[in-house]
Design an enzyme around this catalytic site. Sequence first.
Site, PDB file in Angstrom:
ATOM      1  N   ASP A   7       0.902  -1.259   0.037  1.00 27.59           N
ATOM      2  CA  ASP A   7      -0.128  -0.146  -0.005  1.00 27.59           C
ATOM      3  C   ASP A   7       1.016   1.232  -0.052  1.00 27.59           C
ATOM      4  OD1 ASP A   7      -2.348   1.794   0.275  1.00 27.59           O
ATOM      5  OD2 ASP A   7      -2.653   1.156   2.238  1.00 27.59           O
ATOM      6  N   ASP A   9      -0.180   5.201   1.055  1.00 26.69           N
ATOM      7  CA  ASP A   9      -0.656   6.275   2.125  1.00 26.69           C
ATOM      8  C   ASP A   9      -0.676   5.278   3.679  1.00 26.69           C
ATOM      9  OD1 ASP A   9      -0.432   8.166   0.448  1.00 26.69           O
ATOM     10  OD2 ASP A   9      -2.577   8.089  -0.063  1.00 26.69           O
TER      11      ASP A   9
END
Length: 197
Positions: A7, A9
Amino acid sequence: MKLLILDRDGTLNRNRDDHVASPDEWEALPGALEAVARLNHGGWRVVLATNQSGIGRGLFDMASLNAIHAKMHRQLAAVGARVEAVFFCPHAPEDACHCRKPEPGLFEQIGDRFGVPLHEVPAAGNAVRHVQAAAAAGCPTHLLLTGKSEHLRGRTGLGADADLAVLAPDLPPGTHLHDDLPAFADWLLAQDTVAPS
């Protein structure tokens, strides 16, 4: 090929409730870029899968997203790290697309692009929806206790299934927990050194 899906953020950079909308707002988490470098040097190719609904909501445009990623790539390169590709969903939640996590579309696109069976591709992120999307695509799943999952860090007995069922009821079974991206990198690289039986 050793491929890994992360991922963005809250995993690689600091999470913001109001979206990372400009390069100035993109700030790497301590040790995260160096963790990617260590993974790269261990033979892992790293790809990002990220929801970027700020585009669909009109909060920023593609030029801003490209500028954010240009900064990210420069900072990665400065520590000897590389992200092979960034796969992103630009849609707003109401678009009901197949690529917005927790749907598995981004992961399926990555599997198709790189020609790697997804059951061989670990996926790590700080949001339960990232882990849910990875599990739906067949990836081994890892939750990082940063960003959206930072509130779980330090909880007593977190490793126990009963505790997990209460603290993170939507977490797919079999998900491994790690304090952050550097801890996950340590764990993954240690697996590489275990001799096959």
